[in-house]
Design a protein around this motif. Structure first.
Motif, PDB file in Angstrom:
ATOM      1  N   UNK A 166     -20.677  13.290  47.541  1.00  0.00           N
ATOM      2  CA  UNK A 166     -21.900  13.688  46.842  1.00  0.00           C
ATOM      3  C   UNK A 166     -23.065  13.993  47.785  1.00  0.00           C
ATOM      4  N   UNK A 167     -22.888  13.746  49.061  1.00  0.00           N
ATOM      5  CA  UNK A 167     -23.939  14.100  50.015  1.00  0.00           C
ATOM      6  C   UNK A 167     -25.166  13.213  49.960  1.00  0.00           C
ATOM      7  N   UNK A 168     -25.000  11.963  49.501  1.00  0.00           N
ATOM      8  CA  UNK A 168     -26.121  11.015  49.474  1.00  0.00           C
ATOM      9  C   UNK A 168     -25.641   9.680  50.050  1.00  0.00           C
ATOM     10  N   UNK A 169     -26.537   8.896  50.642  1.00  0.00           N
ATOM     11  CA  UNK A 169     -26.139   7.539  51.031  1.00  0.00           C
ATOM     12  C   UNK A 169     -25.757   6.740  49.779  1.00  0.00           C
ATOM     13  N   UNK A 170     -24.704   5.958  49.893  1.00  0.00           N
ATOM     14  CA  UNK A 170     -24.220   5.210  48.726  1.00  0.00           C
ATOM     15  C   UNK A 170     -24.161   3.716  49.047  1.00  0.00           C
ATOM     16  N   UNK A 171     -24.777   2.925  48.163  1.00  0.00           N
ATOM     17  CA  UNK A 171     -24.689   1.459  48.241  1.00  0.00           C
ATOM     18  C   UNK A 171     -23.700   0.977  47.184  1.00  0.00           C
ATOM     19  N   UNK A 172     -22.694   0.238  47.627  1.00  0.00           N
ATOM     20  CA  UNK A 172     -21.798  -0.414  46.676  1.00  0.00           C
ATOM     21  C   UNK A 172     -22.063  -1.909  46.774  1.00  0.00           C
ATOM     22  N   UNK A 173     -22.783  -2.405  45.755  1.00  0.00           N
ATOM     23  CA  UNK A 173     -23.133  -3.829  45.730  1.00  0.00           C
ATOM     24  C   UNK A 173     -22.043  -4.535  44.946  1.00  0.00           C
ATOM     25  N   UNK A 174     -21.327  -5.410  45.610  1.00  0.00           N
ATOM     26  CA  UNK A 174     -20.250  -6.139  44.934  1.00  0.00           C
ATOM     27  C   UNK A 174     -20.848  -7.413  44.341  1.00  0.00           C
ATOM     28  N   UNK A 175     -20.567  -7.634  43.074  1.00  0.00           N
ATOM     29  CA  UNK A 175     -21.102  -8.827  42.416  1.00  0.00           C
ATOM     30  C   UNK A 175     -20.106  -9.985  42.576  1.00  0.00           C
ATOM     31  N   UNK A 176     -20.543 -11.184  42.269  1.00  0.00           N
ATOM     32  CA  UNK A 176     -19.653 -12.349  42.330  1.00  0.00           C
ATOM     33  C   UNK A 176     -18.461 -12.171  41.400  1.00  0.00           C
ATOM     34  N   UNK A 177     -18.759 -11.574  40.239  1.00  0.00           N
ATOM     35  CA  UNK A 177     -17.723 -11.325  39.240  1.00  0.00           C
ATOM     36  C   UNK A 177     -16.631 -10.428  39.823  1.00  0.00           C
ATOM     37  N   UNK A 178     -17.049  -9.381  40.506  1.00  0.00           N
ATOM     38  CA  UNK A 178     -16.071  -8.474  41.119  1.00  0.00           C
ATOM     39  C   UNK A 178     -15.391  -9.142  42.316  1.00  0.00           C
ATOM     40  N   UNK A 179     -16.170  -9.920  43.043  1.00  0.00           N
ATOM     41  CA  UNK A 179     -15.639 -10.607  44.226  1.00  0.00           C
ATOM     42  C   UNK A 179     -14.457 -11.509  43.846  1.00  0.00           C
ATOM     43  N   UNK A 180     -14.553 -12.101  42.661  1.00  0.00           N
ATOM     44  CA  UNK A 180     -13.470 -12.955  42.198  1.00  0.00           C
ATOM     45  C   UNK A 180     -12.133 -12.208  42.185  1.00  0.00           C
ATOM     46  N   UNK A 181     -12.194 -10.932  41.803  1.00  0.00           N
ATOM     47  CA  UNK A 181     -10.950 -10.155  41.724  1.00  0.00           C
ATOM     48  C   UNK A 181     -10.543  -9.568  43.069  1.00  0.00           C
ATOM     49  N   UNK A 182     -11.503  -8.879  43.700  1.00  0.00           N
ATOM     50  CA  UNK A 182     -11.121  -8.117  44.898  1.00  0.00           C
ATOM     51  C   UNK A 182     -11.348  -8.904  46.183  1.00  0.00           C
ATOM     52  N   UNK A 183     -11.886 -10.120  46.056  1.00  0.00           N
ATOM     53  CA  UNK A 183     -12.349 -10.856  47.242  1.00  0.00           C
ATOM     54  C   UNK A 183     -11.310 -11.642  48.000  1.00  0.00           C
ATOM     55  N   UNK A 184     -10.053 -11.492  47.740  1.00  0.00           N
ATOM     56  CA  UNK A 184      -8.944 -12.164  48.466  1.00  0.00           C
ATOM     57  C   UNK A 184      -8.817 -13.649  48.091  1.00  0.00           C
ATOM     58  N   UNK A 185      -7.637 -14.163  48.383  1.00  0.00           N
ATOM     59  CA  UNK A 185      -7.331 -15.538  47.992  1.00  0.00           C
ATOM     60  C   UNK A 185      -6.194 -16.082  48.842  1.00  0.00           C
ATOM     61  N   UNK A 186      -6.118 -17.412  48.841  1.00  0.00           N
ATOM     62  CA  UNK A 186      -5.042 -18.103  49.568  1.00  0.00           C
ATOM     63  C   UNK A 186      -3.797 -18.141  48.683  1.00  0.00           C
ATOM     64  N   UNK A 187      -2.617 -17.774  49.225  1.00  0.00           N
ATOM     65  CA  UNK A 187      -1.410 -17.843  48.396  1.00  0.00           C
ATOM     66  C   UNK A 187      -1.009 -19.275  48.079  1.00  0.00           C
ATOM     67  N   UNK A 188      -0.672 -19.517  46.841  1.00  0.00           N
ATOM     68  CA  UNK A 188      -0.155 -20.818  46.452  1.00  0.00           C
ATOM     69  C   UNK A 188       1.319 -20.939  46.803  1.00  0.00           C
ATOM     70  N   UNK A 189       1.761 -22.189  46.917  1.00  0.00           N
ATOM     71  CA  UNK A 189       3.179 -22.468  47.203  1.00  0.00           C
ATOM     72  C   UNK A 189       3.750 -23.369  46.116  1.00  0.00           C
ATOM     73  N   UNK A 190       5.004 -23.118  45.759  1.00  0.00           N
ATOM     74  CA  UNK A 190       5.815 -24.119  45.089  1.00  0.00           C
ATOM     75  C   UNK A 190       6.879 -24.487  46.118  1.00  0.00           C
ATOM     76  N   UNK A 191       7.062 -25.761  46.358  1.00  0.00           N
ATOM     77  CA  UNK A 191       7.949 -26.121  47.464  1.00  0.00           C
ATOM     78  C   UNK A 191       8.819 -27.311  47.124  1.00  0.00           C
ATOM     79  N   UNK A 192       9.914 -27.380  47.825  1.00  0.00           N
ATOM     80  CA  UNK A 192      10.791 -28.546  47.749  1.00  0.00           C
ATOM     81  C   UNK A 192      11.019 -29.001  49.174  1.00  0.00           C
TER      82      UNK A 192
END
Lengths: 212, 803
Positions: free
Chosen positions: B283-309
């Motif tokens: 679009x030829x303009x500077x763009x700010x993408x402000x990520x909210x906490x709500x969005x961060x919950x989804x796209x913000x990465x996470x530690x994989x859980x384990x089920x183990x024996x």
């Protein structure tokens, strides 16, 4: 309000029709909207606003200065400070009064600016992190205490914590470590640097006493 | 001679900016004409977008354009893209809209009509292994990696009904693994054992949630991309962005001077940072993408859980004879491999006489995983340390003693190749920790009841990789007499931009007030650096800066010898001067030497460079050439074996038997991380990491609606990280402080292992307060504890991973 307008049909896919799916999502209250946190600018609310019910050009007292600013009625103080007044020291960490990164002082009381409508603080004194140094650029005792303790890690939460510390030392110049923790419990630090934050706050109270 | 800086507390050079609000994070930048982007997120855990009708949105006043997956560069099929038409988890970004303000962009997103076709989804990896279980992706439930491109690809792994039936109620089934290794003879190991424990354990997945969401702002100027982003690493993020957009690295100016926390979730920034870059170009303009906490919950990465024996065999004296570990890893939407590291960490912690690791990692329709502080290590430590406690109790051995018996030393080994260690002083750390915490006195309080409160005492040992090698250092001594230390690492608040710079200052004997650290903005010419992750930085960049400083020192000595005669070896450096050892009055200031270096040119001014430098460093050094004495060198110091750091955590809790509430009263962490570089900052890592571990042990979890696959725990208050009232009022620490022999400064990294120590020590203390009951699950929330206290059935199934 459904989060995303969906074209609904009755085809069954994978045992779940889209209509059922949407109903379920709405029923569980878990509708995804990237925008759900924002105050809406459409609908009935907007109608009344455009009728000029609320003055938009207002004067705010920020860091001892009178600032004229154009504010829409549903605007939060955090957004006004950050995006209209250039005061980006106040951080947005959650938009919803959960983390305290946006804490500012309003008439000396620490409050979440993300959950304060700008119009409600028109006649009050607002102090942000940028307003703590004195006119000669000397750090506020709380800021100096943090520097001397090497406080904070990433420090995204620091402006909010520091504003809460300022409110604490004003209200209680002789806090115990436990009282200090309670006073700062509305602020979250994900680096978990609480030990150093408490050290900083205790030193801040000491500096403030010395100054007083 | 200036006092050595290594080992001293300093005020980091960025701290005043941080306390005054002048420190600018990504969302704090503005550019003329800047507009705002909003994302449209998937409402379903797995779907295919059949049609997008954005006509109404795009015709709204103030709306400037839209970015769709069609606008993204090609990417390999298994890799995550910034936007997608096949969302693999609820909340995955599909489109982005740009508008003059954020509210208009948000309104426009709401008016886009997306036709989604729902697809089958799965939230639990064990369900995906079931013979009739769904796959998280249409192509399969895991990705088979191979050097042979023919063989590599998506595959589907299912276990048999018999596999599931064989395990029995509440026990983890163990079908065909994806990975298996064995060291020693595990049958012989179990035959030799006086005690064998066989446990099923669950570790949750949890979001990183750094305080600063992954916001980014981008614009283009004269063909170059200017990207302000929240990233843990600078030099490497820039190269990653350039590669993703098919640009030359020189055409990307990356600014990331401050990063508001990452913990592994922003190692090279985030996929989403490409959205403002591409939308701005469109679009030829500077763009700010402000990520909210709500969005961060989804796209913000996470530690994989384990089920183990795990089946563990012990001799009567507590020595571990055999470990048979099977891990089912929840790899989320785009996969993960934490279980491999977990196996290696288990082998290192207990030095078992024999060990087998088996594991599978499967896709699920849950948010993407990434490294999270101590990836794999923190999970397995939190899971196995309480088992060690159980064994100690049954064998009648002190719980610290059983760890001491099994702990690695300098001759320790790890992993399937039985790799060697550069150093390990775990017994020293255990002994020091016992002393600082007061183990002998505290253990007598174990189980003591005071009103409704019962005291529990715990200990946890946590190792993690402590460093990499082979990166570059780049220094300039300018005619102003100052030493400029250029750093391509990020600034996460670990103070390593300053701490690793001190290695260079110490080599030259340069006072700290005449050192300038240059970091965070690639237009300031930064060297090739490690990612600021995996506890690599302290090790990698004390080495690289040491190497560059040795190069600077040689050049200073040579310039002095040219000027005053004699041989370079006759000269030494200190306090900003190079001087004749035999006559200190014969000296030359660094300011003068810098001017001489510019006049002499060649290697002294940076016009000639060593041929083993990375291309990124070469470009930066060339840009700096002629501005002073330029020193650039690659770390080629000898390094054999694997570098690991260790943390031992000690915790004391009070459990209220009526409410199930846990009050964490005391915590002490002691580390072996080689030479202590910066004591106060080290304490912050030990305590801060532990606090994250407390969150694992006690509170942070995910809750999904099993019917619709959507998340309920997506904000701080529903998956609460520890607050200031959840941690002890005062925490203690200590360090063995013995140098690692295979690195010039002797320092090992320390970011990762404190987390597992915190998690394990608290889980161990809670178990102790429960009279030695091992609940084999994290987090130990109040409902779990109450059920245990009252002898009721647990609220969750023994294998349930996301409740």
């Amino acid at each position: 309000m459904p989060a995303v307008d969906l074209i609904i049909d009755h085809e069954q896919r994978g045992g779940v029709s889209r209509r059922t799916f949407i109903k379920g999502v709405i029923a569980t209250g878990a509708a995804v909207s990237s925008t759900a946190y924002l105050f809406r600018s459409s609908g009935v609310f907007a109608e009344t606003l455009t009728q000029g019910a609320v003055e938009r050009l207002i004067t705010l007292n920020v860091n001892g200065q009178q600032r004229r600013v154009d504010v829409v009625p549903h605007e939060t103080l955090a957004m006004t400070l950050r995006y209209k007044l250039g005061l980006t020291g106040t951080k947005l960490g959650c938009d919803r009064a959960e983390c305290g990164a946006c804490t500012v002082l309003i008439d000396g009381v620490n409050r979440y600016s993300c959950s304060t409508l700008t119009h409600t603080v028109r006649s009050q004194e607002i102090t942000t992190i940028e307003g703590l140094e004195d006119s000669t650029g000397q750090l506020h005792p709380v800021q100096q205490a943090v520097v001397d303790e090497g406080g904070f890690q990433c420090a995204f939460c620091a402006p909010g914590f520091i504003m809460s510390m300022v409110a604490l030392v004003e209200a209680n110049p002789n806090p115990t470590r436990s009282e200090t923790a309670h006073a700062l419990s509305g602020n979250l630090c994900r680096c978990g640097d609480y030990n150093k934050i408490l050290n900083s706050a205790m030193r801040a109270a000491e500096y403030a006493r010395r100054r007083a | 001679m200036a006092e050595k800086l290594i080992g001293k507390d300093i005020v980091p050079p960025d701290l005043v900016a941080k306390v005054t609000g002048r420190a600018k994070f990504a969302e704090d930048f503005r550019a003329p004409g800047m507009v705002f982007a909003k994302l449209l997120l998937s409402p379903m855990p797995h779907a295919r977008v059949r049609n997008v009708d954005a006509s109404e949105a795009l015709s709204m006043p103030g709306v400037l354009g839209m970015l769709t997956p069609d606008d993204l560069p090609e990417a390999p099929p298994r890799s995550e893209r910034a936007l997608t038409y096949e969302p693999l988890y609820e909340g995955e970004p599909i489109l982005a809209v740009a508008a003059v303000d954020e509210t208009t962009a948000a309104d426009a997103v709401e008016r886009i009509k997306v036709d989604f076709e729902p697809l089958p989804f799965v939230l639990d990896p064990l369900k995906s292994l079931h013979p009739n279980g769904p796959n998280a992706r249409t192509e399969g439930n895991y990705f088979f990696r191979s050097r042979d491109p023919e063989e590599q690809g998506f595959r589907t792994l299912k276990w048999t009904e018999a596999d599931f039936a064989e395990a029995g109620e509440g026990r983890m089934p163990m079908g065909e693994p994806q990975t298996e290794w064995t060291v020693g003879d595990i049958d012989a190991g179990f035959a030799e054992a006086a005690l064998v424990l066989d446990e099923t354990i669950v570790h949750q997945s949890l979001s990183h949630h750094p305080m600063e969401p992954r916001s980014a702002m981008a614009y283009w100027q004269n063909g170059k991309l200017y990207l302000h982003t929240s990233t843990q690493s600078v030099a490497q993020t820039r190269v990653g962005v350039a590669r993703a957009l098919d640009l030359e690295p020189d055409d990307v100016v990356l600014i990331g001077e401050y990063c508001g926390g990452g913990f592994g979730s922003k190692i090279r920034g985030s996929p989403i940072q490409l959205v403002p870059a591409l939308l701005s170009r469109k679009i030829g303009r500077p763009v700010m993408l402000r990520i909210t906490r709500y969005e961060e919950n989804y796209i913000g990465r996470s530690r994989p859980g384990f089920q183990a024996r795990v089946k563990m065999g012990y001799r009567a004296d507590g020595r571990v004879t055999a470990v048979d570990l099977y891990i089912v890893e929840d790899g989320g939407a785009y996969g993960s491999g934490d279980f491999r590291t977990a196996g290696t960490v288990a082998s290192l912690s207990y030095q078992p006489l024999s060990m087998r690791l088996r594991g599978v990692s499967l896709y699920t329709n849950t948010p993407p995983r990434s490294a999270q502080r101590g990836p794999g290590g923190a999970q397995i430590v939190g899971m196995l340390e309480p088992i060690m406690d159980k064994a100690a109790r049954q064998l009648g051995i002190d719980r610290v003693a059983i760890r001491r018996i099994n702990a690695p030393d300098n001759n320790g080994w790890l992993g399937p190749q039985r790799a060697s260690l550069t150093s390990a002083y775990v017994r020293e750390a255990l002994d020091k920790g016992k002393e600082i915490f007061g183990w002998e006195e505290k253990i007598r309080l174990s189980g003591r009841r005071n009103g409704t409160k019962v005291t529990g005492v715990g200990v946890g040992l946590s190792p993690f990789v402590g460093g990499s090698t082979g990166f570059d250092g780049l220094l300039v001594i300018r005619p102003d007499g100052k030493l400029y230390i250029h750093q391509g690492i990020g600034n996460l608040g670990t103070h390593s931009i300053a701490d690793t710079a001190r290695a260079a200052a110490d080599v030259l004997g340069m006072p700290w007030n005449r050192c300038v650290v240059v970091w965070g903005d690639t237009s300031n010419h930064l060297p090739w650096s490690s990612v600021q992750a995996g506890s690599q930085t302290t090790h990698a960049h004390t080495r690289a800066n040491h190497a560059a400083a040795m190069d600077a020192k040689r050049k200073l000595q040579e310039i002095a010898a040219r000027e005053f005669g004699g041989s370079p070896g006759d000269y030494a450096t200190a306090d900003g001067s190079v001087y004749l050892r035999s006559n200190r009055l014969q000296r030359m200031s660094f300011a003068y030497a810098a001017r001489r270096a510019i006049q002499i040119g060649g290697k002294y001014s940076g016009h000639e460079l060593a041929d083993n430098l990375n291309a990124v460093t070469v470009t930066s050094a060339r840009a700096l050439a002629g501005q002073g004495l330029v020193a650039a060198a690659r770390d080629t110091y000898r390094h054999e074996g694997s570098t690991w750091s260790f943390v031992v955590g000690f915790a004391l809790v009070e459990l209220d038997v009526e409410t199930g509430q846990i009050d964490l009263k005391e915590y002490t962490a002691v580390t072996d991380c080689g030479t202590v570089v910066h004591p106060r900052s080290l304490a912050a890592q030990l305590h801060g990491g532990a606090v994250q571990g407390f969150g694992i042990a006690r509170s942070q979890k995910w809750v999904f609606d099993p019917q619709w696959g959507v998340s309920f725990a997506k904000r701080f208050y529903t998956a609460r990280p520890p607050g200031i009232l959840d941690v002890p009022l005062e925490m203690k620490w200590g360090a063995v402080n013995k140098p690692d022999p295979q690195t010039p400064v002797g320092a090992k990294g320390i970011g990762e292992p404190p987390v597992g120590a915190g998690s394990a020590a608290v889980a161990s203390a809670i178990s102790d307060a429960l009279g030695g009951q091992c609940l084999c699950r994290t987090p130990l929330t109040t409902d779990v504890i109450l059920a245990a206290l009252e002898g009721r059935k647990q609220p969750y199934g023994p294998l349930e991973i996301h409740v």
